[in-house]
Scaffold this motif. Structure first.
Motif, PDB file in Angstrom:
ATOM      1  N   GLY A   1      -7.789  -1.628  -1.325  1.00  0.00           N
ATOM      2  CA  GLY A   1      -8.470  -2.876  -1.623  1.00  0.00           C
ATOM      3  C   GLY A   1      -7.544  -3.963  -2.129  1.00  0.00           C
ATOM      4  N   ASP A   2      -8.098  -5.147  -2.205  1.00  0.00           N
ATOM      5  CA  ASP A   2      -7.401  -6.322  -2.727  1.00  0.00           C
ATOM      6  C   ASP A   2      -8.001  -6.713  -4.073  1.00  0.00           C
ATOM      7  OD1 ASP A   2      -5.639  -7.190  -0.415  1.00  0.00           O
ATOM      8  OD2 ASP A   2      -7.586  -7.136   0.588  1.00  0.00           O
ATOM      9  N   TYR A   3      -7.248  -7.485  -4.805  1.00  0.00           N
ATOM     10  CA  TYR A   3      -7.790  -8.090  -6.016  1.00  0.00           C
ATOM     11  C   TYR A   3      -8.720  -9.246  -5.635  1.00  0.00           C
ATOM     12  CZ  TYR A   3      -4.497  -5.211  -8.584  1.00  0.00           C
ATOM     13  OH  TYR A   3      -3.831  -4.137  -9.120  1.00  0.00           O
ATOM     14  N   LEU A   4      -9.528  -9.674  -6.612  1.00  0.00           N
ATOM     15  CA  LEU A   4     -10.551 -10.685  -6.378  1.00  0.00           C
ATOM     16  C   LEU A   4      -9.999 -11.920  -5.657  1.00  0.00           C
ATOM     17  CD1 LEU A   4     -13.477 -11.686  -6.963  1.00  0.00           C
ATOM     18  CD2 LEU A   4     -12.544 -12.698  -9.071  1.00  0.00           C
ATOM     19  N   TRP A   5     -10.687 -12.289  -4.581  1.00  0.00           N
ATOM     20  CA  TRP A   5     -10.372 -13.461  -3.774  1.00  0.00           C
ATOM     21  C   TRP A   5      -8.945 -13.434  -3.206  1.00  0.00           C
ATOM     22  CZ3 TRP A   5     -13.139 -18.545  -5.616  1.00  0.00           C
ATOM     23  CH2 TRP A   5     -14.523 -18.375  -5.432  1.00  0.00           C
ATOM     24  N   GLN A   6      -8.492 -12.215  -2.926  1.00  0.00           N
ATOM     25  CA  GLN A   6      -7.311 -12.019  -2.091  1.00  0.00           C
ATOM     26  C   GLN A   6      -7.772 -11.211  -0.880  1.00  0.00           C
ATOM     27  OE1 GLN A   6      -3.997 -10.333  -4.258  1.00  0.00           O
ATOM     28  NE2 GLN A   6      -4.318 -11.671  -6.022  1.00  0.00           N
TER      29      GLN A   6
ATOM     30  N   GLU B   1       0.814  -1.215   0.000  1.00  0.00           N
ATOM     31  CA  GLU B   1       0.000   0.000   0.000  1.00  0.00           C
ATOM     32  C   GLU B   1       0.843   1.257   0.000  1.00  0.00           C
ATOM     33  OE1 GLU B   1       1.282  -0.071   4.153  1.00  0.00           O
ATOM     34  OE2 GLU B   1       0.679  -1.640   2.752  1.00  0.00           O
ATOM     35  N   VAL B   2       2.112   1.147   0.373  1.00  0.00           N
ATOM     36  CA  VAL B   2       2.984   2.324   0.418  1.00  0.00           C
ATOM     37  C   VAL B   2       3.123   2.950  -0.965  1.00  0.00           C
ATOM     38  CG1 VAL B   2       5.264   3.155   1.085  1.00  0.00           C
ATOM     39  CG2 VAL B   2       4.180   1.319   2.384  1.00  0.00           C
ATOM     40  N   ASP B   3       3.081   2.147  -2.014  1.00  0.00           N
ATOM     41  CA  ASP B   3       3.195   2.677  -3.377  1.00  0.00           C
ATOM     42  C   ASP B   3       1.923   3.372  -3.844  1.00  0.00           C
ATOM     43  OD1 ASP B   3       5.827   1.745  -3.773  1.00  0.00           O
ATOM     44  OD2 ASP B   3       5.117  -0.213  -4.458  1.00  0.00           O
TER      45      ASP B   3
ATOM     46  N   LEU C   1      -4.712  -2.046  -4.335  1.00  0.00           N
ATOM     47  CA  LEU C   1      -5.151  -0.894  -5.100  1.00  0.00           C
ATOM     48  C   LEU C   1      -5.774   0.149  -4.191  1.00  0.00           C
ATOM     49  CD1 LEU C   1      -8.556  -1.867  -6.628  1.00  0.00           C
ATOM     50  CD2 LEU C   1      -6.969  -3.673  -5.996  1.00  0.00           C
ATOM     51  N   TRP C   2      -5.657   1.404  -4.612  1.00  0.00           N
ATOM     52  CA  TRP C   2      -6.283   2.521  -3.921  1.00  0.00           C
ATOM     53  C   TRP C   2      -7.575   2.853  -4.638  1.00  0.00           C
ATOM     54  CZ3 TRP C   2      -6.073   5.532   0.336  1.00  0.00           C
ATOM     55  CH2 TRP C   2      -6.738   6.776   0.301  1.00  0.00           C
ATOM     56  N   LEU C   3      -8.657   3.062  -3.875  1.00  0.00           N
ATOM     57  CA  LEU C   3      -9.933   3.458  -4.435  1.00  0.00           C
ATOM     58  C   LEU C   3     -10.484   4.630  -3.629  1.00  0.00           C
ATOM     59  CD1 LEU C   3     -10.121   0.017  -3.858  1.00  0.00           C
ATOM     60  CD2 LEU C   3     -11.810   0.350  -5.679  1.00  0.00           C
ATOM     61  N   GLU C   4     -11.128   5.573  -4.325  1.00  0.00           N
ATOM     62  CA  GLU C   4     -11.820   6.637  -3.619  1.00  0.00           C
ATOM     63  C   GLU C   4     -12.967   7.159  -4.475  1.00  0.00           C
ATOM     64  OE1 GLU C   4     -10.145  10.861  -3.779  1.00  0.00           O
ATOM     65  OE2 GLU C   4      -8.322   9.640  -3.578  1.00  0.00           O
ATOM     66  N   ARG C   5     -13.983   7.641  -3.775  1.00  0.00           N
ATOM     67  CA  ARG C   5     -15.109   8.305  -4.421  1.00  0.00           C
ATOM     68  C   ARG C   5     -15.752   9.225  -3.410  1.00  0.00           C
ATOM     69  NH1 ARG C   5     -20.646   5.745  -7.174  1.00  0.00           N
ATOM     70  NH2 ARG C   5     -21.315   7.732  -8.111  1.00  0.00           N
ATOM     71  N   GLY C   6     -15.810  10.527  -3.724  1.00  0.00           N
ATOM     72  CA  GLY C   6     -16.369  11.476  -2.772  1.00  0.00           C
ATOM     73  C   GLY C   6     -15.673  11.362  -1.436  1.00  0.00           C
TER      74      GLY C   6
END
Length: 481
Positions: free
Chosen positions: A401-406, A343-345, A390-395
């Motif tokens: 987050g993780d990739y599917l089934w991780q 997540e540091v990246d 991965l980083w996700l944001e909205r408002g």
């Protein structure tokens, strides 16, 4: 040459500002690799390390006055000048450690210099009460909260180079802003101490100089992102004291940063991590290293070349503009770093990116439509894909987050809340469970297959995706299952 979108960066930083004037953020440190998640603090509230945002806004307003900006700057000043711990240190100084940390010179020094810069840029319009509040806050912190660091508030054998230089810069700015000479003579003595004890000529060549980070470690130099905290006060001290050799020494530090640069796998110019000595020979360590957070050192170089034009250093600044632009997400934030593989990246920090904002305002100025774009809400779902997460944001919503089934990271938070944490499933009885309003509307799910990354669940409408992962991202609608 490409330049970063400054209004977009400012818009993203503004999305973390609270009605109180607090600047929230996930306080990721892409040099040391730690954050409040790693240290089990789980807070994402205000940090004094984001205070350069105030100074950047004040300089932008000085160039293009705007009533919305005045209100915002006033709110930020009110919060920062009134947030103190009982011992005179500023509150919320933990940054990458979060609220579990209540002491640290650098996180006291940075708000002092930020408030000093703000006073200089805004003293023609800031109400006298707010200017008085800035002056009182700096005095309270310098003469009480910062007094235990060093020898009665001055550098000594225990000093950290960038931290005491930041305190020096704050004192010089205080003199400039308020014409108060209480530290005038002692600050010049402190600069001479720093020059004599910390500066190391010949790094990496005869025209350059680095600084030791601490005197007790003669085989390690400061990481590159801190050099602006040395360069800027030296340049201001040269102006105040009429000492040309301070400019010359600042130039040596500029060349240390520029001549230690490297090109990453994408062909972008990057600042180095550090120099270290092994068996009597100095070695260059390039990464893992930040991208967002170069701003202090680049601002120092920018200030130097305005005094002493230098084609090499100007070319380095232009190359770093290209780096910023190449690693800027459409939402406005910058990629934090590379090579941490965590997540540091991917997690952007308001603390670091406020420094980049201040530098870019100082270097490029602001366009005619800057404030309109700055204050326009952005409701896109922004995603930055990394190798491991991965980083996700909205408002107001954000997530790592993780990739599917991780299921390694899976952190959720809100920009308007201090508390964040792991997104525990319902079948786990104990622990902290995020309130229902932490859930991100329309949150997408991505699959990392053996040879590519693709959207697994969710709509491509209103989706802005950038990737720094090694596997290619295949854009398009959700995969058929």
């Amino acid at each position: 040459m490409p330049q970063p979108d400054l209004a977009a960066l400012g818009n993203w930083l503004h999305s973390w500002v609270q009605p109180s004037g607090a600047i929230h953020g996930f306080h990721n440190h892409p040099v040391w690799g730690c954050n409040p998640y790693r240290w089990a603090d789980f807070t994402a509230g205000h940090t004094t390390w984001a205070s350069p945002f105030i100074a950047g806004l004040a300089e932008a307003h000085a160039q293009r006055p705007d009533p919305r900006a005045r209100e915002l700057i006033g709110r930020l000043v009110d919060f920062q000048t009134s947030s103190f711990l009982p011992d005179g240190q500023y509150d919320h100084i933990g940054f990458n450690a979060g609220e579990i940390c209540k002491k640290g010179l650098i996180h006291n020094a940075v708000p002092n210099l930020s408030l000093g810069l703000t006073a200089l840029h805004a003293r023609d319009w800031l109400p006298p009460a707010r200017l008085d509040a800035i002056r009182a806050a700096i005095l309270r912190n310098m003469e009480t909260g910062c007094l235990p660091y060093g020898r009665h508030g001055r550098p000594d054998e225990t000093s950290v180079a960038n931290q005491d230089y930041a305190r020096i810069w704050g004192k010089l700015l205080f003199f400039r802003a308020f014409d108060d000479r209480r530290w005038y003579d002692s600050t010049r003595e402190d600069i001479e101490f720093m020059l004599a004890r910390f500066h190391l000529r010949g790094m990496p060549d005869a025209d350059s100089a680095g600084t030791l980070r601490v005197l007790g470690l003669p085989d390690l130099l400061e990481p590159s992102e801190y050099y602006g905290l040395m360069i800027c006060p030296l340049l201001l001290a040269a102006e105040i004291y009429g000492e040309e050799r301070y400019i010359e020494e600042a130039g040596r530090l500029c060349r240390h940063v520029a001549r230690s640069h490297w090109l990453d796998a994408r062909g972008f110019t990057r600042c180095h991590r550090m120099w270290y000595k092994v068996n009597g020979r100095w070695q260059l360590n390039r990464g893992p290293m930040l991208i967002a957070g170069m701003g202090d050192s680049l601002e120092g170089i920018q200030r130097y070349v305005r005094l002493h034009p230098d084609a090499e250093l100007e070319a380095f600044l232009t190359a770093c503009d290209r780096t910023y632009a190449g690693y800027q997400h459409p939402r406005g934030f910058l990629v934090s770093s590379t090579d941490w593989q965590s997540e540091v990246d991917v997690a952007p920090s308001t603390g670091w990116q406020s420094h980049d904002f201040r530098h870019l305002v100082h270097r490029h100025g602001v366009a005619a439509d800057f404030w309109d774009r700055f204050f326009t809400p952005d409701d896109r779902i922004a995603v930055l894909l990394g190798d491991q997460c991965l980083w996700l944001e909205r408002g107001p919503h954000w997530a790592i987050g993780d990739y599917l089934w991780q299921n390694v990271f899976d952190l959720v938070g809100r920009k308007d809340r201090v508390r964040f944490g792991p997104n525990l499933p319902d079948w786990v009885d104990g622990g902290w469970h995020a309130p229902a309003d932490y859930a991100m509307p329309g949150r997408p799910v991505f699959l990392k297959a053996d040879d590519h990354i693709a959207l697994w669940q969710g709509s491509t409408d209103n989706l802005a995706v950038t990737s720094i992962a090694q596997l290619p991202y295949v854009p398009g609608p959700a995969l058929a299952r």
